[in-house]
Design a protein around this motif. Structure first.
Motif, PDB file in Angstrom:
ATOM      1  N   GLY A  31       0.834  -1.204   0.000  1.00 31.72           N
ATOM      2  CA  GLY A  31       0.000   0.000   0.000  1.00 31.72           C
ATOM      3  C   GLY A  31       0.861   1.243   0.000  1.00 31.72           C
ATOM      4  O   GLY A  31       0.681   2.151   0.821  1.00 31.72           O
ATOM      5  N   CYS A  32       1.803   1.286  -0.941  1.00 28.10           N
ATOM      6  CA  CYS A  32       2.812   2.364  -0.934  1.00 28.10           C
ATOM      7  C   CYS A  32       2.247   3.720  -1.295  1.00 28.10           C
ATOM      8  O   CYS A  32       2.876   4.745  -1.054  1.00 28.10           O
ATOM      9  N   GLY A  33       1.055   3.757  -1.934  1.00 24.67           N
ATOM     10  CA  GLY A  33       0.466   5.040  -2.314  1.00 24.67           C
ATOM     11  C   GLY A  33       1.366   5.826  -3.239  1.00 24.67           C
ATOM     12  O   GLY A  33       1.868   5.314  -4.234  1.00 24.67           O
ATOM     13  N   SER A  34       1.621   7.075  -2.887  1.00 25.59           N
ATOM     14  CA  SER A  34       2.454   7.951  -3.721  1.00 25.59           C
ATOM     15  C   SER A  34       3.936   7.832  -3.395  1.00 25.59           C
ATOM     16  O   SER A  34       4.740   8.665  -3.812  1.00 25.59           O
ATOM     17  N   VAL A  49       3.815  -1.607  -3.687  1.00 29.75           N
ATOM     18  CA  VAL A  49       2.615  -2.216  -4.278  1.00 29.75           C
ATOM     19  C   VAL A  49       1.413  -1.344  -3.922  1.00 29.75           C
ATOM     20  O   VAL A  49       1.255  -0.949  -2.756  1.00 29.75           O
ATOM     21  N   ASP A  50       0.567  -1.064  -4.913  1.00 31.81           N
ATOM     22  CA  ASP A  50      -0.650  -0.300  -4.662  1.00 31.81           C
ATOM     23  C   ASP A  50      -1.650  -0.587  -5.778  1.00 31.81           C
ATOM     24  O   ASP A  50      -1.264  -1.065  -6.855  1.00 31.81           O
ATOM     25  N   ILE A  51      -2.928  -0.280  -5.523  1.00 34.21           N
ATOM     26  CA  ILE A  51      -3.963  -0.521  -6.543  1.00 34.21           C
ATOM     27  C   ILE A  51      -4.287   0.745  -7.325  1.00 34.21           C
ATOM     28  O   ILE A  51      -5.088   0.712  -8.249  1.00 34.21           O
ATOM     29  N   SER A  52      -3.676   1.869  -6.964  1.00 35.41           N
ATOM     30  CA  SER A  52      -3.967   3.134  -7.641  1.00 35.41           C
ATOM     31  C   SER A  52      -2.852   3.482  -8.619  1.00 35.41           C
ATOM     32  O   SER A  52      -1.738   3.817  -8.208  1.00 35.41           O
ATOM     33  N   VAL A 102      20.897   1.282  -2.975  1.00 36.55           N
ATOM     34  CA  VAL A 102      19.777   0.671  -3.688  1.00 36.55           C
ATOM     35  C   VAL A 102      20.167   0.412  -5.137  1.00 36.55           C
ATOM     36  O   VAL A 102      20.597   1.323  -5.856  1.00 36.55           O
ATOM     37  N   LYS A 103      20.049  -0.857  -5.532  1.00 36.56           N
ATOM     38  CA  LYS A 103      20.401  -1.249  -6.899  1.00 36.56           C
ATOM     39  C   LYS A 103      19.166  -1.542  -7.744  1.00 36.56           C
ATOM     40  O   LYS A 103      19.260  -1.673  -8.959  1.00 36.56           O
ATOM     41  N   SER A 104      18.027  -1.668  -7.098  1.00 39.05           N
ATOM     42  CA  SER A 104      16.803  -2.015  -7.830  1.00 39.05           C
ATOM     43  C   SER A 104      15.603  -1.425  -7.113  1.00 39.05           C
ATOM     44  O   SER A 104      15.511  -1.446  -5.879  1.00 39.05           O
ATOM     45  N   ALA A 105      14.677  -0.873  -7.897  1.00 36.48           N
ATOM     46  CA  ALA A 105      13.415  -0.344  -7.360  1.00 36.48           C
ATOM     47  C   ALA A 105      12.300  -0.711  -8.330  1.00 36.48           C
ATOM     48  O   ALA A 105      12.456  -0.553  -9.553  1.00 36.48           O
ATOM     49  N   VAL A 106      11.217  -1.225  -7.813  1.00 39.08           N
ATOM     50  CA  VAL A 106      10.091  -1.661  -8.654  1.00 39.08           C
ATOM     51  C   VAL A 106       8.786  -1.193  -8.017  1.00 39.08           C
ATOM     52  O   VAL A 106       8.640  -1.237  -6.784  1.00 39.08           O
ATOM     53  N   LEU A 107       7.866  -0.761  -8.860  1.00 41.32           N
ATOM     54  CA  LEU A 107       6.510  -0.428  -8.420  1.00 41.32           C
ATOM     55  C   LEU A 107       5.534  -1.356  -9.121  1.00 41.32           C
ATOM     56  O   LEU A 107       5.565  -1.486 -10.354  1.00 41.32           O
ATOM     57  N   PHE A 108       4.663  -2.009  -8.340  1.00 40.03           N
ATOM     58  CA  PHE A 108       3.690  -2.956  -8.873  1.00 40.03           C
ATOM     59  C   PHE A 108       2.271  -2.420  -8.710  1.00 40.03           C
ATOM     60  O   PHE A 108       1.934  -1.815  -7.679  1.00 40.03           O
ATOM     61  N   ASP A 109       1.457  -2.690  -9.720  1.00 37.00           N
ATOM     62  CA  ASP A 109       0.021  -2.411  -9.645  1.00 37.00           C
ATOM     63  C   ASP A 109      -0.677  -3.713  -9.267  1.00 37.00           C
ATOM     64  O   ASP A 109      -0.654  -4.684 -10.025  1.00 37.00           O
ATOM     65  N   GLY A 110      -1.270  -3.763  -8.087  1.00 33.66           N
ATOM     66  CA  GLY A 110      -1.952  -4.970  -7.648  1.00 33.66           C
ATOM     67  C   GLY A 110      -2.530  -4.816  -6.262  1.00 33.66           C
ATOM     68  O   GLY A 110      -2.200  -3.872  -5.527  1.00 33.66           O
ATOM     69  N   SER A 111      -3.406  -5.739  -5.891  1.00 39.76           N
ATOM     70  CA  SER A 111      -4.036  -5.718  -4.577  1.00 39.76           C
ATOM     71  C   SER A 111      -3.170  -6.475  -3.582  1.00 39.76           C
ATOM     72  O   SER A 111      -2.713  -7.588  -3.869  1.00 39.76           O
ATOM     73  N   ILE A 112      -2.969  -5.899  -2.406  1.00 45.95           N
ATOM     74  CA  ILE A 112      -2.127  -6.550  -1.398  1.00 45.95           C
ATOM     75  C   ILE A 112      -2.849  -7.716  -0.740  1.00 45.95           C
ATOM     76  O   ILE A 112      -2.267  -8.410   0.096  1.00 45.95           O
ATOM     77  N   THR A 113      -4.104  -7.959  -1.110  1.00 49.39           N
ATOM     78  CA  THR A 113      -4.803  -9.152  -0.623  1.00 49.39           C
ATOM     79  C   THR A 113      -4.644 -10.320  -1.594  1.00 49.39           C
ATOM     80  O   THR A 113      -5.248 -11.374  -1.393  1.00 49.39           O
ATOM     81  N   ASP A 144      13.152  -9.355   3.323  1.00 52.13           N
ATOM     82  CA  ASP A 144      13.672  -9.174   4.680  1.00 52.13           C
ATOM     83  C   ASP A 144      12.680  -8.425   5.560  1.00 52.13           C
ATOM     84  O   ASP A 144      12.497  -8.751   6.739  1.00 52.13           O
ATOM     85  N   ILE A 145      12.070  -7.405   5.007  1.00 52.17           N
ATOM     86  CA  ILE A 145      11.166  -6.587   5.816  1.00 52.17           C
ATOM     87  C   ILE A 145      10.011  -6.081   4.953  1.00 52.17           C
ATOM     88  O   ILE A 145      10.177  -5.779   3.761  1.00 52.17           O
ATOM     89  N   GLY A 146       8.832  -6.051   5.534  1.00 50.55           N
ATOM     90  CA  GLY A 146       7.643  -5.508   4.875  1.00 50.55           C
ATOM     91  C   GLY A 146       7.044  -4.419   5.739  1.00 50.55           C
ATOM     92  O   GLY A 146       7.089  -4.489   6.979  1.00 50.55           O
ATOM     93  N   THR A 147       6.520  -3.391   5.114  1.00 52.39           N
ATOM     94  CA  THR A 147       5.867  -2.302   5.851  1.00 52.39           C
ATOM     95  C   THR A 147       4.453  -2.116   5.320  1.00 52.39           C
ATOM     96  O   THR A 147       4.180  -2.317   4.138  1.00 52.39           O
ATOM     97  N   CYS A 148       3.578  -1.726   6.193  1.00 56.93           N
ATOM     98  CA  CYS A 148       2.188  -1.425   5.825  1.00 56.93           C
ATOM     99  C   CYS A 148       1.714  -0.346   6.785  1.00 56.93           C
ATOM    100  O   CYS A 148       1.072  -0.616   7.806  1.00 56.93           O
ATOM    101  N   LEU A 149       2.059   0.902   6.461  1.00 52.39           N
ATOM    102  CA  LEU A 149       1.826   2.024   7.372  1.00 52.39           C
ATOM    103  C   LEU A 149       0.550   2.777   6.996  1.00 52.39           C
ATOM    104  O   LEU A 149       0.440   3.329   5.898  1.00 52.39           O
ATOM    105  N   GLU A 150      -0.403   2.805   7.930  1.00 49.41           N
ATOM    106  CA  GLU A 150      -1.672   3.540   7.756  1.00 49.41           C
ATOM    107  C   GLU A 150      -2.365   3.126   6.462  1.00 49.41           C
ATOM    108  O   GLU A 150      -2.748   3.971   5.644  1.00 49.41           O
ATOM    109  N   VAL A 151      -2.538   1.831   6.257  1.00 44.32           N
ATOM    110  CA  VAL A 151      -3.168   1.304   5.049  1.00 44.32           C
ATOM    111  C   VAL A 151      -4.419   0.498   5.362  1.00 44.32           C
ATOM    112  O   VAL A 151      -5.459   0.671   4.716  1.00 44.32           O
TER     113      VAL A 151
END
Length: 770
Positions: A539-542, A562-565, A593-604, A614-621
Motif C-alpha cells: 500500500g505504498c500510495g504515492s 505495491v498499490d492498486i492506484s 539501492v540497486k533495484s526499485a520496482v513499483l507494482f500495480d496490484g491488490s495486497i490481498t 527481509d522486511i515488509g511495511t504497511c503504514l496507515e493502510v
C-alpha cells in the motif's frame, strides 16, 4: 365558453376556438397614456429568443423577435411558429428561477366542443394536436409539448409599465438543459462546467465545495415536478425521526402517515447516538420513484442526510450519463448504492430524456471518430489524456488524497489542423479535494503528477456537446465549429498550492515532527537494526515512505512498492526516479539501492516475486480496507509473502478526541462548523474502520499465533504509558520459522498477479508502463 356566450354585451368569443376577449378592454385614460408612451418609445424592439424544433434532426437555434411599438409580442411569436396570431399560442409557467420571466411558447391544440349549448356537466372534448411531440421542450417544461416551441423572456408584468424582455442565448438554453441533471447542478454551482464533477463521496462541510447534496436533491425534484424528497433518520438506539428541512414539514408528515413511523420535522437524536438516514422520492401523484436505505451510521444527523442524498444523486447521475445503461449494470449500481428503483414509474417520468440523449450521442459519436486523430505522444490513453507536458521546477510539494488542491486553469476548443483556439472556460483559482472525484478524471490524474508551481498542458476528446455549448460565450460560433470541424479540448493547469488532508492537519496541529514523519523514523530504525537488504511497502500510495528512506544510509539494495492506484503509482515513480537519479549523480551516494520496482496490484492477492523479503511495511493502510479485507491481508502476508519482519501501523481510535480538539487550523476554516470534526467518527472520510488498542492487539495476536510469528506492540505520538495510548499504534511481527524453510515456495505457489508499472536498476536505467 358557455358562460361567455351569455355575456355578449361584455365579451366576444370565437366559435371553434378557446378564446375570450373583452369588447372594450381599456378605459379612455389608459388608451391616451398608451398613445403617449408609444410616441416616446422606439419603433420596434429586437429580442433574442430560442427556437426549439419538434424534430430532433433539426438543431436548436437562436431567433430574433422584432416587436413593433404598436404590435403585440404574442403575434410575433405566433408568426415564428407558423401561426396566424397570438390567439393560437399557449404560454407555459415560468422556467428556472422564481423571479424569471422565461417561458415556453407553443401552438395550442385545436379543440372542438361537441355540444357547446348543453348544460350537462360532462361535455365531451376532442383535442387535435398539430405536429409531433417535442422531446426537448417537453423535457425542459416537465409536461408534453407538441410542435415547435419558442423559449423567450418577454411579457407584461406588474414590475414594469412597458414590455419586459431579456435576451435568451444558446448558452442560456444549454445551461438550463444541464441544470436538470445532478452533475450539471454541481458544475454550475462551481462555475466550472468543463472541469468540475459531482463528487463520489461527501467528506466534511469544510472540504465540500459547491451546492450541498441535500440542496441539489431538492432542486432536482422541483425541476422535474416530483414531490419533495422525504428523509427518515433513525439512531442505533432505534429512535426514529424525520428531517426534511423546515421548508418541507408537509412531506415529512405525509411520510409519517403512510409508514406509521414517528416522524418530526427537523428532529434530532442524542449526541452519543449514531444516525442512519433513508431517502424516498415520489412523483406528484405519490407513486414511488426511488428509495435509498444506506447501511452506514454517522455521528451527526446532518452527515447522514448529506451522504444519503449524495447516494441518490450519484445513481441519478449514472443514469443521466447513459440512459441506455444495461439493466444488469444498473441493478449492480442499485445494490452498491443501497438504492431501490421502481423502473416503471422512473422510466415513465424520464422517457423523453432517453430519446434526446440517443440523438445527441449519435451526433457526437460521428465527431469523436474524427477527433481520434489527436497526437498520442506523451499520452495516458486509459484516462483519455493526450499530448501531456508538465513544466517548471520540482518544488517537492505534491498533492495527496484528502488534501485540497488549488489550481488555475483554462480550457480551449482546438480545431484540428489549425492553430486557432476558442477559449471556453477559465478560472484564476479553483480548489477541489483530491481523491473524491470532484473534478473530471483527466484533471485529477494530471494534478497528481505535478508539484506546487508546475504547469501542465494536455488534450482530451470532446465531452457531450451540451457541456461545451453551456460553457461557450459564443455558443452559435462554437456550434458551427463543432458541426463542421474535428475538434478536441486543450487544458492548461497550474498547481498553485495544496493543503494537507484533515488527518495530516490534525496530526500536525499536535505533533512536531508530524506523525507521518515519526512513523517513517520508526520504520527506518527497525530497517537499520535488522540490516535488511530487501523491502516491500504494501500500500505504498504515492511513495512517501520509499522516498523518505532514500534520504538515509541503509543496507537496502532492493525496494518495492505495491498499490492498486495507478494515479498514485505514477506520482511515486516520478518522485523515486528523480531521487535515485540525483543519488546516482552524487559523488558520495548515501544509498546502495540497486533495484526499485513499483507494482500495480491488490495486497490481498499473492505474487510470488515478493516472497521472503527481509522486511515488509504497511503504514496507515489497513484502515482504508473493509475489516474482512484487513484480515485477509494479514493472513496472506504472513502465510504466503512471509517477510522476516512485518511492520503494521494504524490509527488508535481512542486518540481521536485529543486530535480533533487540537485541530484549531480546521476550525478556523469554517467557524460555523467548528464542532463538525469533533464529532467525526474517524480521522479521515475514506477510513472504513479505526480500531481501539484492544481490537488491534486482538487482531495482531491471533494473526501471529496462526502463522508462527511473534508480535510486539508500540506506537508513535503520545505515550503508551498514559491514556489514551499512542496516536498511531504499531505491531511488529517477526518470523519464528528458520530462514532456510521460509525461503521455500510450495509447488503451485509461483504466480505473477501484479503488473510492473515502473522499474529502475542501479545503472540509472528505468522503464515504465504508465
Amino acid at each position: 365558453m358557455r358562460a361567455a356566450t351569455r355575456l355578449s354585451e361584455f365579451v366576444v368569443t370565437s366559435e371553434g376556438q378557446l378564446s375570450i376577449w373583452r369588447k372594450d378592454p381599456y378605459p379612455p385614460e389608459i388608451k391616451e397614456s398608451s398613445i403617449i408612451q408609444q410616441s416616446e418609445s422606439p419603433d420596434s424592439i429586437c429580442i433574442e429568443a430560442i427556437h426549439i424544433p419538434s424534430s430532433l434532426e433539426m438543431a436548436v437555434h437562436p431567433v430574433t423577435l422584432n416587436v413593433s411599438s404598436t404590435g403585440y409580442y404574442l403575434d410575433v411569436i405566433a408568426r415564428n411558429l407558423d401561426q396566424t396570431d397570438g390567439n393560437k399560442i399557449l404560454v407555459s409557467r415560468t422556467i428556472g428561477k422564481a423571479s424569471s420571466e422565461m417561458r415556453l411558447y407553443f401552438a395550442a391544440p385545436k379543440s372542438y366542443l361537441l355540444d357547446l349549448s348543453s348544460d350537462l356537466p360532462n361535455v365531451e372534448e376532442v383535442v387535435d394536436f398539430e405536429g409531433s411531440l417535442n422531446p426537448r421542450a417537453s423535457y425542459l417544461y416537465g409536461q408534453d409539448i407538441y410542435g415547435d416551441a419558442i423559449l423567450a423572456s418577454i411579457g407584461y408584468t406588474r414590475k414594469s409599465e412597458g414590455l419586459f424582455h431579456e435576451d435568451i442565448t444558446l448558452q442560456s438554453y444549454y445551461r438550463m438543459l444541464i441544470h436538470l441533471t445532478p452533475s450539471g447542478v454541481y458544475k454550475l454551482s462551481r462555475e466550472a462546467i468543463l472541469t468540475a464533477e459531482l463528487p463520489m463521496a461527501f467528506t466534511t462541510r469544510t472540504n465540500w465545495r459547491g451546492s450541498f447534496p441535500r440542496e441539489m436533491l431538492f432542486m432536482f425534484c422541483r425541476q422535474h415536478w416530483l414531490s419533495e424528497p422525504v428523509f427518515s433518520t433513525c439512531s442505533n438506539s432505534l429512535k426514529e425521526s424525520s428531517e426534511s428541512s423546515r421548508f418541507y414539514e408537509k412531506s415529512a408528515a405525509l411520510e409519517s402517515a403512510e409508514t406509521g413511523k414517528e416522524c418530526t420535522s427537523g428532529g434530532g437524536t442524542a449526541a452519543s447516538d449514531n444516525v442512519r438516514c433513508e431517502v424516498k422520492i415520489f412523483s406528484k401523484s405519490r407513486d414511488p420513484i426511488l428509495e435509498c436505505s444506506p447501511k452506514e451510521f454517522y455521528k451527526k444527523q446532518n452527515e447522514s442526510i448529506e451522504n444519503a442524498s449524495l447516494k441518490v444523486l450519484s445513481w441519478l447521475n449514472a443514469y443521466f450519463k447513459d440512459p441506455d445503461i444495461p439493466l444488469e449494470k444498473l441493478n449492480n449500481l442499485v445494490g452498491a448504492l443501497d438504492i431501490q428503483c421502481y423502473p416503471q414509474n422512473f422510466f415513465k417520468k424520464f422517457s423523453s430524456y432517453r430519446f434526446i440523449h440517443n440523438v445527441q450521442q449519435r451526433k457526437m459519436g460521428e465527431k469523436l471518430l474524427q477527433a481520434n486523430s489527436i497526437n498520442t505522444l506523451n499520452a495516458i490513453p486509459e484516462h483519455g489524456i493526450y499530448c501531456l507536458s508538465i513544466g517548471g521546477p520540482d518544488s517537492g510539494i505534491y498533492p495527496s488524497n484528502g488534501c485540497l488542491s488549488f489550481i488555475s486553469y483554462s480550457v480551449s476548443l482546438v480545431i484540428e489542423g489549425e492553430t486557432m483556439k476558442e477559449l471556453l472556460e477559465s478560472r484564476e483559482e479553483f480548489e477541489f479535494e483530491m481523491g473524491t472525484g470532484a473534478v473530471i478524471p483527466q484533471v485529477e490524474v494530471v494534478t497528481a503528477q505535478m508539484s506546487v508551481g508546475q504547469s501542465a498542458c494536455f488534450c482530451k476528446e470532446l465531452p457531450p456537446q451540451e457541456l461545451i455549448l453551456a460553457a461557450a460565450d459564443d455558443s452559435a460560433r462554437t456550434f458551427s465549429l463543432l458541426s463542421s470541424r474535428a475538434c478536441c479540448l486543450e487544458y492548461h493547469i497550474t498547481l498553485l498550492r495544496v493543503t494537507e488532508p484533515p488527518e495530516d492537519r490534525m496530526e500536525q496541529a499536535l505533533f512536531s515532527p508530524p506523525l507521518s514523519k515519526q512513523r517513517v523514523e520508526y520504520a527506518l530504525q527497525h530497517i537499520k537494526e535488522s540490516c535488511a537488504t530487501t523491502l516491500v511497502d504494501f500500500g505504498c500510495g504515492s511513495g512517501s515512505l520509499l522516498d523518505s528512506l532514500l534520504d538515509y544510509p541503509t543496507a537496502l539494495e532492493k525496494i518495492v512498492g505495491v498499490d492498486i492506484s495507478q494515479k498514485s503509482l505514477s506520482r511515486a515513480a516520478k518522485i523515486i526516479h528523480s531521487k535515485l537519479s540525483k543519488k546516482l549523480d552524487a559523488a558520495v551516494p548515501c544509498t546502495d539501492v540497486k533495484s526499485a520496482v513499483l507494482f500495480d496490484g491488490s495486497i490481498t492477492v499473492f505474487d510470488s516475486r515478493l516472497h521472503g523479503f527481509d522486511i515488509g511495511t504497511c503504514l496507515e493502510v489497513i484502515e482504508h480496507m473493509e475489516e474482512d479485507e484487513a484480515s485477509q491481508f494479514g493472513n496472506i502476508v504472513l502465510s504466503s509473502f512471509r517477510p522476516r519482519i512485518l511492520i503494521v501501523s494504524t490509527p488508535n481510535y481512542e486518540y481521536n478526541a485529543i486530535l480533533q480538539k487540537s485541530s484549531s487550523t480546521i476550525q478556523e476554516d469554517d467557524p460555523d462548523e467548528k464542532t463538525q470534526l469533533q464529532s467525526c467518527k474517524f480521522r479521515n472520510h475514506d477510513h472504513k474502520f479505526e480500531w481501539t488498542r484492544d481490537q488491534f492487539n486482538c487482531w495482531a495476536t491471533e494473526l501471529a499465533a496462526r502463522h508462527n510469528y511473534s508480535v510486539e506492540f508500540s506506537g508513535v505520538g503520545g505515550s503508551g504509558d498514559r491514556e489514551p495510548g499512542f496516536a498511531s499504534q504499531i505491531a511488529v511481527f517477526r518470523s519464528r520459522t528458520p530462514p532456510e524453510e521460509d525461503d521455500l515456495l510450495k509447488d503451485g505457489d509461483s504466480a505473477h498477479h501484479y503488473k510492473v508499472i515502473w522499474e529502475w536498476d542501479g545503472n540509472g536505467l528505468s522503464r515504465s508502463s504508465l
